[in-house]
Design an enzyme around this catalytic site. Structure first.
Site, PDB file in Angstrom:
ATOM      1  N   GLY A  37       1.234  -1.217   0.079  1.00  0.00           N
ATOM      2  CA  GLY A  37       0.003   0.301  -0.071  1.00  0.00           C
ATOM      3  C   GLY A  37       1.249   1.404  -0.088  1.00  0.00           C
ATOM      4  O   GLY A  37       2.076   1.034   0.289  1.00  0.00           O
ATOM      5  N   ASP A  74       5.196  -2.114  -5.012  1.00  0.00           N
ATOM      6  CA  ASP A  74       5.097  -1.119  -4.731  1.00  0.00           C
ATOM      7  C   ASP A  74       4.845   0.052  -5.807  1.00  0.00           C
ATOM      8  O   ASP A  74       4.119   1.211  -5.034  1.00  0.00           O
ATOM      9  CB  ASP A  74       6.238  -0.829  -3.459  1.00  0.00           C
ATOM     10  CG  ASP A  74       6.748   1.229  -3.242  1.00  0.00           C
ATOM     11  OD1 ASP A  74       6.329   1.093  -2.503  1.00  0.00           O
ATOM     12  OD2 ASP A  74       7.419   1.094  -4.038  1.00  0.00           O
ATOM     13  N   GLU A  94      -2.056  -0.563   3.238  1.00  0.00           N
ATOM     14  CA  GLU A  94      -1.828  -2.507   3.128  1.00  0.00           C
ATOM     15  C   GLU A  94      -2.643  -2.766   3.509  1.00  0.00           C
ATOM     16  O   GLU A  94      -2.700  -4.398   3.083  1.00  0.00           O
ATOM     17  CB  GLU A  94      -0.992  -1.868   4.889  1.00  0.00           C
ATOM     18  CG  GLU A  94       0.591  -1.287   3.941  1.00  0.00           C
ATOM     19  CD  GLU A  94       1.673  -1.399   2.716  1.00  0.00           C
ATOM     20  OE1 GLU A  94       1.611  -2.790   2.884  1.00  0.00           O
ATOM     21  OE2 GLU A  94       2.663  -0.983   3.592  1.00  0.00           O
TER      22      GLU A  94
END
Length: 153
Positions: A14, A139, A53
């Site tokens: 996240g 990411d 996340e």
């Protein structure tokens, strides 16, 4: 791509631009043979890094059949600690922390709890930003989503 991990895999991450701020998430699911099953991404105009996340992990798990063994790989200690330690006490106390205060991000913890209830899940913490290919890929995707959220797309 099995990375030495048996069974299904979910890699998740996240991102937030500001905390709170524009958020994005990404998860990639693999079958036991290392075949990529799904890439899921999304964004929220205003979120926190921890929430993104959690959403990433939940969305990744949701891509897999019920009853499977799966390893969730994340660089979020918050998610790993929450799902391997804290959640048991929260549930015993009616979703309250040890100090009696309500659990933050309750609806997402409950969603993760539902996602793991019919799967055998192992949580694996990986270090972020150290060149682990799938962590870096998640990411990048999560950051792209956060930028789109910030731009209002």
């Amino acid at each position: 791509m099995n990375n030495g991990i048996a069974g299904f895999q979910v890699w998740s991450d996240g991102s937030c631009l500001g905390n709170p701020g524009a958020g994005g998430y990404a998860a990639i699911a693999f079958d036991p043979d290392g075949k990529e099953l799904a890439v899921v991404t999304g964004r929220e105009k205003r979120s926190t890094n921890q929430r993104m996340e959690m959403v990433a992990a939940a969305e990744g798990l949701a891509q897999l059949p019920l009853g499977v063994e799966v390893t969730v790989c994340t660089d979020s200690k918050y998610v790993v600690d929450g799902m391997t330690s804290w959640i048991f006490g929260w549930k015993r106390r009616g979703w309250k922390k040890a100090d009696g205060e309500p659990v933050k991000n309750l609806e997402l913890w409950q969603r993760l709890d539902r996602e793991v209830s019919n799967r055998k899940v192992k949580w694996m913490h990986v270090r972020g930003h150290v060149g682990i290919e799938l962590n870096e890929r998640c990411d990048k995707l999560a950051n792209e989503q956060a930028r789109l959220a910030k731009a209002g797309e």
